[in-house]
Design an enzyme around this catalytic site. Structure first.
Site, PDB file in Angstrom:
ATOM      1  N   GLY A 188       0.843  -1.182   0.000  1.00 29.29           N
ATOM      2  CA  GLY A 188       0.000   0.000   0.000  1.00 29.29           C
ATOM      3  C   GLY A 188       0.877   1.229   0.000  1.00 29.29           C
ATOM      4  O   GLY A 188       2.091   1.130   0.231  1.00 29.29           O
ATOM      5  N   HIS A 222      -1.219   6.856   7.696  1.00 32.00           N
ATOM      6  CA  HIS A 222      -0.294   7.785   7.020  1.00 32.00           C
ATOM      7  C   HIS A 222      -0.959   9.136   6.762  1.00 32.00           C
ATOM      8  O   HIS A 222      -0.311  10.178   6.871  1.00 32.00           O
ATOM      9  CB  HIS A 222       0.156   7.217   5.669  1.00 32.00           C
ATOM     10  CG  HIS A 222       1.358   6.326   5.733  1.00 32.00           C
ATOM     11  ND1 HIS A 222       2.581   6.750   6.209  1.00 32.00           N
ATOM     12  CD2 HIS A 222       1.538   5.031   5.369  1.00 32.00           C
ATOM     13  CE1 HIS A 222       3.457   5.749   6.130  1.00 32.00           C
ATOM     14  NE2 HIS A 222       2.847   4.692   5.622  1.00 32.00           N
ATOM     15  N   CYS A 247       7.030  -0.869   5.897  1.00 32.97           N
ATOM     16  CA  CYS A 247       6.573   0.347   5.241  1.00 32.97           C
ATOM     17  C   CYS A 247       7.646   0.790   4.244  1.00 32.97           C
ATOM     18  O   CYS A 247       8.827   0.736   4.557  1.00 32.97           O
ATOM     19  CB  CYS A 247       6.368   1.428   6.316  1.00 32.97           C
ATOM     20  SG  CYS A 247       5.845   3.027   5.680  1.00 32.97           S
ATOM     21  N   LEU A 248       7.223   1.229   3.056  1.00 33.11           N
ATOM     22  CA  LEU A 248       8.201   1.669   2.054  1.00 33.11           C
ATOM     23  C   LEU A 248       9.006   2.883   2.532  1.00 33.11           C
ATOM     24  O   LEU A 248      10.108   3.123   2.056  1.00 33.11           O
ATOM     25  CB  LEU A 248       7.515   2.007   0.725  1.00 33.11           C
ATOM     26  CG  LEU A 248       7.018   0.834  -0.132  1.00 33.11           C
ATOM     27  CD1 LEU A 248       6.319   1.348  -1.390  1.00 33.11           C
ATOM     28  CD2 LEU A 248       8.144  -0.109  -0.507  1.00 33.11           C
ATOM     29  N   GLN A 268       3.503   9.934   1.110  1.00 31.47           N
ATOM     30  CA  GLN A 268       4.767   9.211   0.953  1.00 31.47           C
ATOM     31  C   GLN A 268       5.467   9.539  -0.368  1.00 31.47           C
ATOM     32  O   GLN A 268       6.656   9.271  -0.512  1.00 31.47           O
ATOM     33  CB  GLN A 268       4.533   7.697   1.037  1.00 31.47           C
ATOM     34  CG  GLN A 268       4.188   7.216   2.437  1.00 31.47           C
ATOM     35  CD  GLN A 268       3.983   5.715   2.448  1.00 31.47           C
ATOM     36  OE1 GLN A 268       2.934   5.228   2.069  1.00 31.47           O
ATOM     37  NE2 GLN A 268       5.015   4.984   2.840  1.00 31.47           N
ATOM     38  N   HIS A 301      -3.081   0.826   8.106  1.00 31.19           N
ATOM     39  CA  HIS A 301      -1.712   1.390   8.036  1.00 31.19           C
ATOM     40  C   HIS A 301      -1.693   2.619   7.112  1.00 31.19           C
ATOM     41  O   HIS A 301      -1.148   3.660   7.474  1.00 31.19           O
ATOM     42  CB  HIS A 301      -0.767   0.290   7.528  1.00 31.19           C
ATOM     43  CG  HIS A 301       0.643   0.715   7.253  1.00 31.19           C
ATOM     44  ND1 HIS A 301       1.733   0.176   7.906  1.00 31.19           N
ATOM     45  CD2 HIS A 301       1.155   1.610   6.366  1.00 31.19           C
ATOM     46  CE1 HIS A 301       2.846   0.745   7.449  1.00 31.19           C
ATOM     47  NE2 HIS A 301       2.521   1.612   6.507  1.00 31.19           N
ATOM     48  N   GLU A 302      -2.304   2.484   5.927  1.00 29.88           N
ATOM     49  CA  GLU A 302      -2.283   3.603   4.968  1.00 29.88           C
ATOM     50  C   GLU A 302      -3.138   4.769   5.456  1.00 29.88           C
ATOM     51  O   GLU A 302      -2.765   5.934   5.279  1.00 29.88           O
ATOM     52  CB  GLU A 302      -2.750   3.150   3.574  1.00 29.88           C
ATOM     53  CG  GLU A 302      -1.909   2.057   2.925  1.00 29.88           C
ATOM     54  CD  GLU A 302      -0.411   2.276   2.995  1.00 29.88           C
ATOM     55  OE1 GLU A 302       0.035   3.437   2.976  1.00 29.88           O
ATOM     56  OE2 GLU A 302       0.323   1.278   3.096  1.00 29.88           O
TER      57      GLU A 302
HETATM   58 ZN    ZN Z   1       3.636   2.869   5.257  1.00 30.98          ZN
END
Ligand code: ZN
Length: 176
Positions: A49, A142, A96-97, A54, A138-139
């Protein structure tokens, strides 16, 4: 509309990751392009995701890739996502990226209901379980400036301090 571009994913330490994202009031061409970029970046960088902040745009927009968690469904984008209902808790490993190579076990809802708008601006409600619920929560976090490491105990967090500092340093160099 131009095809989505693979954009740089901001790393831990970038202040945009801590900013509360602005709500979207209309689906414009600019937003459609952002959705395309977000999807392309997520898929090309093997993310489960991704949230728009991000890739450097602080608006409330997320996407998730159900196929990455073995749910046979196309990429989902949600504008102005909100977690409106949760049930149960499951502990599992998360990454997480924006925090490459950091994986930690944290508790997330076993089931979550998320509301928002779809890519055309129509209201949408999504019910998900397991890893897909984890990814959506999670997203959505963000978009509020929350990172998964925020849920770690102070002692776990302390163990990561050196690596976090290193990431923040890398991000500083990328930003010039
Ligand atoms: Zn993340």
């Amino acid at each position: 509309m131009a095809p989505g571009r693979n954009r740089r994913v901001l790393l831990y330490g970038n202040p945009l990751l801590r900013q509360k994202a602005a709500k979207v009031s209309a689906v414009t061409d600019e937003l459609r392009q952002l959705i395309a970029d977000l999807k392309t970046t997520m898929l090309q960088q093997d993310g489960l995701g991704l949230a728009a902040n991000q890739i450097g745009v602080p608006v409330a927009l997320i996407c998730v890739n159900p196929r990455a968690v073995d749910v046979d469904q196309d990429t989902i984008s949600i504008i102005n996502p909100e977690v409106v209902e949760t049930e149960g808790l499951i502990e599992d490993e998360e990454g997480c990226l924006s925090l490459p190579d950091i994986y930690e076990v944290i508790a997330r809802p076993a089931r979550a209901k998320i509301t928002g708008l779809d890519e055309t601006g129509r209201p949408v409600t999504l019910s998900a379980t397991g890893l897909l619920a984890r990814a959506l929560v999670h997203e959505t976090d963000h978009t509020k400036g929350i990172l998964f490491i925020d849920y770690l105990s102070p002692s776990r967090r302390q163990l990561l301090a050196g690596r976090l500092e290193e990431l923040a340093h890398r991000e500083k160099l990328s930003c010039g």
